[in-house]
Design a protein around this motif. Structure first.
Motif, mmCIF file in Angstrom:
data_model
loop_
_atom_site.group_PDB
_atom_site.id
_atom_site.type_symbol
_atom_site.label_atom_id
_atom_site.label_comp_id
_atom_site.label_asym_id
_atom_site.label_seq_id
_atom_site.Cartn_x
_atom_site.Cartn_y
_atom_site.Cartn_z
ATOM 1 N N PHE A 1 37.167 29.970 44.220
ATOM 2 C CA PHE A 1 37.966 30.943 43.467
ATOM 3 C C PHE A 1 37.609 32.334 43.969
ATOM 4 O O PHE A 1 36.559 32.553 44.592
ATOM 5 N N SER A 2 38.484 33.276 43.692
ATOM 6 C CA SER A 2 38.240 34.670 44.052
ATOM 7 C C SER A 2 38.940 35.566 43.038
ATOM 8 O O SER A 2 39.964 35.177 42.457
ATOM 9 N N GLN A 3 38.380 36.747 42.827
ATOM 10 C CA GLN A 3 38.937 37.686 41.865
ATOM 11 C C GLN A 3 39.274 38.987 42.553
ATOM 12 O O GLN A 3 38.450 39.561 43.281
ATOM 13 N N GLN A 4 40.484 39.453 42.362
ATOM 14 C CA GLN A 4 40.919 40.746 42.859
ATOM 15 C C GLN A 4 41.439 41.569 41.687
ATOM 16 O O GLN A 4 41.499 41.085 40.554
ATOM 17 N N ASP A 5 41.831 42.810 41.977
ATOM 18 C CA ASP A 5 42.333 43.680 40.906
ATOM 19 C C ASP A 5 43.588 43.071 40.277
ATOM 20 O O ASP A 5 44.628 42.962 40.930
ATOM 21 N N GLY A 6 43.464 42.681 39.013
ATOM 22 C CA GLY A 6 44.634 42.194 38.288
ATOM 23 C C GLY A 6 45.007 40.758 38.551
ATOM 24 O O GLY A 6 46.074 40.312 38.097
ATOM 25 N N SER A 7 44.196 39.979 39.250
ATOM 26 C CA SER A 7 44.549 38.582 39.503
ATOM 27 C C SER A 7 43.301 37.761 39.813
ATOM 28 O O SER A 7 42.278 38.297 40.237
ATOM 29 N N ILE A 8 43.444 36.443 39.605
ATOM 30 C CA ILE A 8 42.397 35.484 39.937
ATOM 31 C C ILE A 8 43.041 34.349 40.725
ATOM 32 O O ILE A 8 44.090 33.830 40.327
ATOM 33 N N GLN A 9 42.422 33.981 41.858
ATOM 34 C CA GLN A 9 42.948 32.899 42.693
ATOM 35 C C GLN A 9 42.025 31.686 42.602
ATOM 36 O O GLN A 9 40.799 31.820 42.717
#
Length: 468
Positions: free
Chosen positions: A187-195
């Motif tokens: 998983f990965s987290q970016q500004d305003g979203s999670i993948q």
């Protein structure tokens, strides 16, 4: 029991069984189908949960496949408001609610492909689902100055009756303020979203809890009830009136409310609702917006090319747990919605209009008042509704009453803004009924006046006549 009665009972029993079998579509899960790839997006930016899945469907069997199944897990089926599927050309595919033997707790939909999928071939289909009340305020009560935090609980994996390999999920939150979220690698987290993902070789009906706790100050408005009245006139006008009840279903207001702080500080009450925009048909005229106290002047109307935009501002801001209700009405010309050929008429109008963006409606009751003398009424709606018994409505110059067609629908969203079709027969000569009634009434009135003036109804004669 007489023989004829037994025969009639047997015939009715056969018809009942046939009707039940036709109304319930029992499907089987094909072992030839698998989801070769799924890219899923979960949109949590509003009060609705919108899930879009781009599915690469593969036929690994030896014969063509005409349809496949979509499934909704038992934990989410009660919140489902809308489901549809589109092909690679963005054209709608026919979707029918179905059942699978041995899976009574799961909701299934059969999706019919435009063309049969040959053996060894693939096709891309996009499935879209919308869920209401799937976001829970957490905490359930906040003060006037606090932000609203909500919690989403769903399925980390694509819920499918077929094997899925591989799959990826992107969760759109549109905020950096995330309290906690499920962490399952990769998983990965970016500004305003999670993948999340890719996850490979997932077996059918895979489930794992996905939990996200984050800030969401978007309007949590729920239309608890709408009563929509459509009155059709063959004299060129259709009147529409809606009685709308609205409730803020977000985190409830804790503590006192300060009007002064709310007006002075624009950051006060970040989760409250000051106003919202409603869209009406472009031809709408004579618009009125009022509540029990009278007209509400704190609103603006803007006429655009394709719609009439109303900026509705209630008499007071709405915080969690607060309610309001109002009446919204307008007129539209009948030639835009009413078509006829001889004595046959077709009415095409929306089941429900746009109330506000990302709306959720608990209950809708639509009533259609047709002209007096309408017969052969046939209603066609693009999705299932509950048809209520027909009734009669009496108004000026009516003798038999105007037929009223009523139906109900629960749990609606913007996807339900679709047209219904109502066919009926109306003899055009009946349009002369009301003018003739007016003429006949005036004729009778003048005749009575003439008789009253010309004749003497006194019991005693005058003195002048007595002397003669």
């Amino acid at each position: 029991m007489p023989v004829t009665t037994k025969i009639q009972f047997f015939i009715l029993f056969i018809l009942y069984i046939t009707t039940k079998c036709e109304s319930v579509n029992v499907e089987t899960v094909s072992s030839d189908i698998k989801f070769k790839n799924v890219d899923r997006t979960i949109d949590l930016t509003s009060q609705l949960v919108k899930i879009t899945s781009k599915i690469t469907l593969e036929n690994s069997g030896k014969s063509p496949v005409k349809n496949f199944l979509l499934a909704i897990e038992a934990s989410a089926k009660d919140n489902l408001a809308s489901i549809n599927a589109k092909d690679s050309s963005n054209k709608d595919l026919r979707t029918v609610e179905s059942t699978v033997k041995g899976n009574a707790n799961i909701k299934f939909w059969r999706v019919d492909l435009k063309e049969p999928l040959n053996a060894g071939s693939t096709v891309v289909v996009t499935a879209e689902t919308v869920f209401t009340k799937a976001l829970q305020p957490y905490p359930t009560a906040i003060t006037q100055q606090e932000d609203q935090l909500v919690k989403y609980t769903g399925n980390l994996y694509v819920y499918s009756p077929y094997p899925v390999t591989p799959q990826k999920t992107n969760v759109a939150i549109n905020t950096k303020s995330i309290e906690t979220f499920t962490k399952v690698k990769p998983f990965s987290q970016q500004d305003g979203s999670i993948q999340y993902g890719p996850y490979s070789n997932m077996v059918p009906y895979s489930e794992k809890e996905l939990s996200i706790h984050y800030k969401n100050n978007s309007p949590f408005l729920t239309v608890t009830r709408v009563e929509r009245l459509i009155e059709v006139s063959h004299w060129g006008n259709i009147a529409v009136e809606e009685l709308i009840e609205v409730e803020h279903t977000g985190a409830k207001l804790k503590g006192p409310f300060s009007r002064y702080d709310y007006q002075q500080d624009h950051h006060s009450g970040p989760a409250s609702v000051r106003s919202y925009k409603t869209l009406l048909p472009a031809s709408a005229s004579d618009v009125y917006y009022r509540d029990t106290n009278g007209n509400i002047s704190t609103s603006n109307m803007k006429v655009k090319k394709d719609s009439v935009e109303l900026d509705l501002r209630p008499r007071y801001p709405l915080f969690g747990g607060w309610r309001t209700h109002y009446t919204l009405g307008y007129n539209v010309p009948s030639y835009e919605y009413l078509y006829h050929s001889g004595n046959e008429y077709l009415l095409k109008m929306r089941v429900i209009d746009h109330i506000f963006d990302d709306m959720q409606v608990d209950e809708l009751t639509t009533k259609i008042i047709l002209p007096e003398g309408s017969t052969g009424i046939k209603l066609n709606i693009p999705y299932p509704v509950t048809r209520l018994p027909d009734s009669l409505h009496y108004t000026y110059l009516d003798t038999k009453g105007r037929p009223v067609i009523t139906f109900k629908k629960n749990n609606l969203v913007e996807n339900h803004i679709q047209d219904f079709q109502l066919r009926y027969t109306f003899p055009r000569l009946l349009m002369l009924q009301e003018p003739l009634l007016v003429v006949g009434f005036l004729y009778a009135l003048f005749l009575c006046v003439i008789i009253y003036v010309r004749l003497d109804f006194s019991i005693h004669k005058s003195e002048h006549q007595h002397k003669d």
